[in-house]
Design a protein around this motif. Structure first.
Motif, PDB file in Angstrom:
ATOM      1  N   HIS A  16      -7.674  -2.507  -1.913  1.00 61.16           N
ATOM      2  CA  HIS A  16      -6.079  -2.123  -2.213  1.00 61.16           C
ATOM      3  C   HIS A  16      -6.105  -2.731  -0.664  1.00 61.16           C
ATOM      4  O   HIS A  16      -4.588  -3.122  -0.307  1.00 61.16           O
ATOM      5  N   HIS A  48       0.637  -1.223  -0.015  1.00 59.13           N
ATOM      6  CA  HIS A  48      -0.030  -0.191  -0.022  1.00 59.13           C
ATOM      7  C   HIS A  48       1.062   0.894   0.238  1.00 59.13           C
ATOM      8  O   HIS A  48       0.241   1.956  -0.464  1.00 59.13           O
ATOM      9  N   HIS A  76      -3.438   8.841   1.829  1.00 60.06           N
ATOM     10  CA  HIS A  76      -2.587   8.575   2.414  1.00 60.06           C
ATOM     11  C   HIS A  76      -1.929   8.932   3.163  1.00 60.06           C
ATOM     12  O   HIS A  76      -1.267   8.472   4.330  1.00 60.06           O
ATOM     13  N   ASP A 101      -9.626   4.359   3.797  1.00 55.30           N
ATOM     14  CA  ASP A 101      -9.113   4.055   3.186  1.00 55.30           C
ATOM     15  C   ASP A 101     -10.183   2.546   2.232  1.00 55.30           C
ATOM     16  O   ASP A 101      -9.996   1.454   2.907  1.00 55.30           O
ATOM     17  N   TRP A 144     -13.394   6.519  -0.546  1.00 56.31           N
ATOM     18  CA  TRP A 144     -13.619   6.863   1.380  1.00 56.31           C
ATOM     19  C   TRP A 144     -14.010   7.543   2.644  1.00 56.31           C
ATOM     20  O   TRP A 144     -15.323   8.083   1.183  1.00 56.31           O
TER      21      TRP A 144
HETATM   22 FE   LIG Z   1      -4.588   2.926  -0.662  1.00 55.49          FE
END
Ligand SMILES: [Fe+2]
Length: 201
Positions: free
Chosen positions: A167, A27, A81, A163, A129
């Motif tokens: 992934h 990630h 992120h 998130d 998100w």
């Molecule tokens: Fe992400």
């Protein structure tokens, strides 16, 4: 200068078993790194606009049209992120009085806030998100965004972020996003939430 990928503020395995080492490594080192590389590639085409992503994303019309979506996707991807890593903690933290009071005022109770946040994170279709933000009126609000869109684009200040792209959870939680959301609540860095809330209100 270019935008730099920040290191994680803890080791890759620090959030085990809640967030597994392989997910955290991929990630950060692959997904987040790619957003940084791609936003730099976009910004290089227009050095005149600078690299202040928060300023650019709070006024997307100011971004030249030929790179606007690339900056939204990858600049948002980087900011989201970078914030997300800071909002996770290997050590257990407690919600602060200020944040608890604001949550109670906005949602009635912490349990109700958690239910509303969980619903936003669960029902965000596809990639995106879930957020707890301070809105223009200075009140707390839960919302979700698609892709890498950030609440900053709507003049809202994020103080908690999750998130919900696959992934972020697929290796450990497979297709069961609700279990990932539940686990997230065990590793929230409430000190960082408090810091963001104090700055935002
Ligand atoms: Fe992400």
């Amino acid at each position: 200068m270019a935008i730099i990928l920040p290191d994680l503020p803890y080791a890759y395995d620090a959030l085990e078993p809640v967030f597994d080492t392989e997910t955290m490594t991929l990630h950060h080192d692959k997904h987040h790194a790619t957003y940084v590389a791609n936003v730099n590639a976009a910004l290089e085409k227009h050095p005149e606009i600078g690299e202040d992503l928060e300023a650019l994303l709070s006024n997307v019309e100011s971004i030249p049209a030929d790179i606007r979506q690339a900056v939204i996707n990858n600049g948002g991807g980087h900011l989201n992120h970078a914030l997300f890593w800071e909002l996770l903690s290997p050590e257990k933290t407690e919600i602060t009085e200020d944040v608890a009071a604001a949550i109670n005022e906005a949602f009635g109770s912490f349990e109700e806030f958690q239910a509303v946040f969980t619903a936003a994170a669960t029902t965000r279709f596809g990639s995106g998100w879930a957020w707890l933000v301070v809105n223009a009126e200075g009140k707390l609000e839960v919302l979700s965004t698609a892709n890498q869109d950030t609440p900053i684009m709507d003049g809202k200040k994020p103080i908690l972020a999750l998130d919900v792209w696959e992934h972020a959870y697929y290796l450990n939680y497979r297709n069961v996003r609700p279990n990932y959301i539940k686990a997230f609540f065990e590793i929230i860095n409430w000190n960082k939430v408090a810091e963001l809330y104090a700055a935002a209100k």
